[in-house]
Design an enzyme around this catalytic site. Sequence first.
Site, PDB file in Angstrom:
ATOM      1  CB  CYS A  93      -0.971   0.007   1.174  1.00 49.41           C
ATOM      2  SG  CYS A  93      -0.212  -0.193   2.797  1.00 49.41           S
ATOM      3  CG  HIS A 164      -4.542   0.628   3.592  1.00 47.20           C
ATOM      4  ND1 HIS A 164      -3.854  -0.220   2.743  1.00 47.20           N
ATOM      5  CD2 HIS A 164      -5.442   1.289   2.804  1.00 47.20           C
ATOM      6  CE1 HIS A 164      -4.323  -0.081   1.519  1.00 47.20           C
ATOM      7  NE2 HIS A 164      -5.276   0.837   1.527  1.00 47.20           N
TER       8      HIS A 164
END
EC number: 3.4.19.12
Length: 227
Positions: A93, A164
Amino acid sequence: MLTWTPLESNPEVLTKYIHKLGVSPAWSVTDVIGLEDDTLEWIPRPVKAFILLFPCSETYEKHRAEEHDRIKEVEEQHPEDLFYMRQFTHNACGTVALIHSVANNKEVDIDRGVLKDFLEKTASLSPEERGRALEKDEKFTADHEALAQEGQTNAANHEKVIHHFIALVNKEGTLYELDGRKSFPIKHGPTSEETFVKDAAKVCKEFMARDPNEVRFTVLALTAAQQ
């Protein structure tokens, strides 16, 4: 699913990473130390993207599912040159957020290298195909792994990472949230070069407001390099 070593939210390491990928030294990744107007003034200008690192809590996952169900019913139009890709590599990510940040800002010069080659190779592909292309890109994998190991905390591949990265960019006057875990880009309303920093900060605050008992948020920005 292929698993990479997670990137640290360390601006020095991320700056070194984008330069290794071919981004001009005129640009760097910078800490955003606060989201209030007075602290936002400290961010070097121009600011081309915000990068948010946040915990994937149960509250957030519930919001993400509801958001998906709501938006999939609407046929939203996006600029043809909005670069969006899915994430199919576990812990990629950070790299995906950096790609989204750079690829959607034409002012950010990219020299010949891993990133430019990837963007040219995937220009006509779908978001899903771009995600698969990254998964198979050995040069990108090698560069990511090399820089990930330079982070302050070398998390092992098998560790469960619950944080994330996403990118926030201004594309043709619309503030976009670009998250490779989502099926499509998310619009957050109008913005401009003059208001982007405050508008992006507002979106970051909304993420934080959904998890008022959570403190594990980090905000970074893609900015002009400090002299």
